[in-house]
Design an enzyme around this catalytic site. Structure first.
Site, PDB file in Angstrom:
ATOM      1  N   GLU A  51      72.553  21.744  25.817  1.00  0.00           N
ATOM      2  CA  GLU A  51      71.290  22.016  25.109  1.00  0.00           C
ATOM      3  C   GLU A  51      70.158  22.460  26.036  1.00  0.00           C
ATOM      4  O   GLU A  51      69.026  22.009  25.894  1.00  0.00           O
ATOM      5  CB  GLU A  51      70.831  20.759  24.338  1.00  0.00           C
ATOM      6  CG  GLU A  51      71.821  20.329  23.276  1.00  0.00           C
ATOM      7  CD  GLU A  51      71.440  19.008  22.613  1.00  0.00           C
ATOM      8  OE1 GLU A  51      71.675  18.884  21.407  1.00  0.00           O
ATOM      9  OE2 GLU A  51      70.938  18.093  23.293  1.00  0.00           O
TER      10      GLU A  51
HETATM   11  C1  TNX Z   1      73.381  16.051  21.008  1.00  0.00           C
HETATM   12  S1  TNX Z   1      75.924  16.153  22.217  1.00  0.00           S
HETATM   13  C2  TNX Z   1      73.189  15.769  22.347  1.00  0.00           C
HETATM   14  C3  TNX Z   1      72.457  14.566  22.732  1.00  0.00           C
HETATM   15  C4  TNX Z   1      72.025  13.761  21.544  1.00  0.00           C
HETATM   16  C5  TNX Z   1      73.119  13.769  20.503  1.00  0.00           C
HETATM   17  C6  TNX Z   1      72.832  12.914  19.333  1.00  0.00           C
HETATM   18  C7  TNX Z   1      75.111  16.579  23.410  1.00  0.00           C
HETATM   19  C8  TNX Z   1      75.876  17.084  24.531  1.00  0.00           C
HETATM   20  N1  TNX Z   1      73.778  16.461  23.355  1.00  0.00           N
HETATM   21  O1  TNX Z   1      71.344  14.919  23.524  1.00  0.00           O
HETATM   22  O2  TNX Z   1      71.758  12.469  21.957  1.00  0.00           O
HETATM   23  O3  TNX Z   1      73.307  15.092  20.090  1.00  0.00           O
HETATM   24  O4  TNX Z   1      73.939  12.854  18.492  1.00  0.00           O
END
Ligand code: TNX
Length: 526
Positions: free
Chosen positions: A338
């Protein structure tokens, strides 16, 4: 369990009372019917044959006999069995002493069992557990534990008989990487809480604990060359709570505790995004050099390290050097998810600079599957967290030879709600009832990623909404044993209809262990 182990002394103290206080008729000793058999075990063993005429009964004279390599596992087993039985269960090395025994032996096991497998034989005269390694013995002990009545998990002496169900097992895992992740960044969990979780996952033969040690809302590991990461970045948590961090001494102790349960800790420092806590601690990490406020909300994708500043790579080098020194395992997780505030070109630049640092400190890379697009070395393990069955970058990495760790968010994310009214958790990847969490296969989920491309399975637990150990337990149980079985058991031995019956038999054990679990209506709990 650490909760339980503290009561061992008490258990031994009341031993004499119980041994001599039993009524002569000892009515409990008459029922020999086993609560559960070798075919009820989770994860399902490769081969298991129950033999009700071969039940073994523990008694006050039972000893645990081991060879040198099996000694520690023997002590661990004794620690599990003493509180509820009140028996002495001395751990003896070699062939001294006749008496009925649970014997743990390394070497002399079938080649089929590999490094983590074992052979178990329970007969009326004793229990024999054999493996190639102490790791294999540890796996076998978790099976043996499930062959005893669930009252064995009690923390105080129970007056009853202790029948181990008879039969034979030959067992080994499908995948060598079976992991659980705990997000200690969004909310901090103390070393004692992490140890409790380690004990809870170890009983299902999970062998890896991934700790998400940094994120926008908090930094949780002491870095001596950048002390404010912990002393400033550690002060915050989602919702404005007190936060916290592990000193390096505490962290080493956690790693050692996990190792005593044959679990490897994989530490994650998320980068180049999810870095607000670090950038709040050190303004020089920001492109404009200006201080930024702490964040305790649950937005994602707004932070990025400054890709074109040298100090960024001094920071990453220092952090990874100190982390590598604390890590006996071969992997460091460098996050990578992300990074919406990092341009695609910057993401590539950053990856090219950071990947060699991991190698320089003698470690291999794991990271969220976003790293697959950077053409990482084939030793790197992208962790798939998508929700659909196609991902061109991950498939291309698999084709280049990278092994993939499977954590599809709509199947394996234990922070997803079970149903719309679940009081904890999120739902962006969907609702994950027990059946949904169990009924998928890591080698067919993703196009272009088949059995030989998969290193294993991980069940992540993000903690935006989780504050206490009860919260962790409620989200992890009953789903976690399912991920453990997906990672361990042969594909063809798994069906939901059979699994739900075996799962139901685990609940009395959780009650004894004080685990707060979700009573899904998909399972007829005992
Ligand atoms: C996505 S999954 C994220 C996290 C959040 C999560 C909550 C991922 C690699 N990153 O930053 O905590 O969703 O479900």
């Amino acid at each position: 369990m650490s909760k339980r182990l503290s009561t061992t002394v008490l258990g031994v103290a009341v031993l004499s009372l119980v041994t001599f206080g039993l009524p002569a008729t000892a009515s409990a000793a008459q029922h020999t019917k086993a609560e559960r058999t070798v075919t009820d075990v989770i994860p399902a063993p490769v081969e298991a044959k129950a033999d009700p005429r071969a039940n073994f009964r523990l008694n006050p004279a039972t000893v645990i006999r081991t060879d040198r390599d099996g000694r520690q596992v023997g002590e661990y087993l004794a620690g599990l069995l003493r509180p509820a039985t009140g028996y002495r269960l001395p751990v003896v090395t070699g062939h001294r002493g006749g008496g009925p025994a649970i014997s743990l032996e390394t070497g002399h096991a079938s080649d089929r069992v590999g490094t983590e497998g074992y052979q178990l034989k329970v007969s009326s005269s004793g229990v024999s557990l054999r493996a190639k390694t102490d790791k294999g013995l540890f796996s076998g002990v978790q099976t043996l534990r499930q062959l005893l009545p669930s009252a064995i998990e009690a923390t105080t002496v129970q007056k009853r008989s202790w029948v181990v169900s008879g039969g034979t097992v030959l067992d080994y895992p499908r995948f060598g990487y079976r992991s659980a992740m705990l997000d200690v960044a969004r909310h901090f969990f103390t070393p004692a809480q992490v140890k409790l979780y380690i004990d809870q996952i170890a009983q299902y033969k999970i062998n890896t604990l991934h700790l998400h040690l940094s994120d926008d809302q908090g930094w949780r590991i002491e870095i001596k060359s950048w002390p404010k990461l912990a002393t400033v970045g550690g002060l915050t948590a989602v919702g404005g709570g007190p936060g916290g961090y592990y000193t390096q001494e505490q962290y080493k102790d956690l790693v050692a505790y996990a190792a005593s349960r044959h679990i490897t800790v994989v530490p994650e420092i998320d980068m180049p995004g999810h870095t607000n806590a670090a950038q709040h601690s050190y303004a020089e990490l920001n492109c404009d050099g200006k201080p930024i406020p702490a964040r305790t909300d649950i937005e994602v994708g707004y932070s990025s390290l400054c890709i074109n500043k040298d100090i960024t790579y001094t920071f990453v080098d220092d952090v990874l050097r100190e982390l590598a020194a604390l890590t006996p395992g071969k992997y460091l997780n460098i996050g990578g998810d992300e990074a919406h505030a990092t341009t695609p070109e910057d993401y590539q630049t950053f990856a090219k600079k950071v990947q060699p640092i991991v190698a320089k400190y003698g470690k291999q890379i794991t990271g969220w599957h976003d790293i697959a697009k950077t053409n990482p070395p084939v030793s790197a393990v992208p962790q798939f967290w998508g929700t659909t069955g196609t991902d061109a970058n991950v498939a291309a990495a698999a084709a280049r030879g990278n092994k993939i760790l499977m954590s599809p968010a709509n199947k394996a994310y234990m922070d997803m709600k079970y149903h719309p009214q679940t009081p904890l958790g999120l739902s962006w990847a969907g609702l994950i009832e027990v059946k949904t969490g169990y009924d998928w296969d890591p080698a067919t989920y993703l196009q272009g990623v088949t059995e030989q491309n998969v290193i294993g399975v991980e069940a992540p637990l993000w903690s935006e909404t989780l504050v206490t150990s009860e919260h962790i337990e409620f989200m992890a149980f009953p789903r976690l044993p399912g991920y453990a079985e997906i990672g361990w058991s042969p594909k063809d031995s798994r069906t939901w209809d059979a699994y739900r019956l075996r799962l139901a038999k685990q609940s009395p054990r959780w009650v004894q262990q004080g685990i707060d679990f979700y009573r899904s209506t998909q399972v007829d709990w005992q």
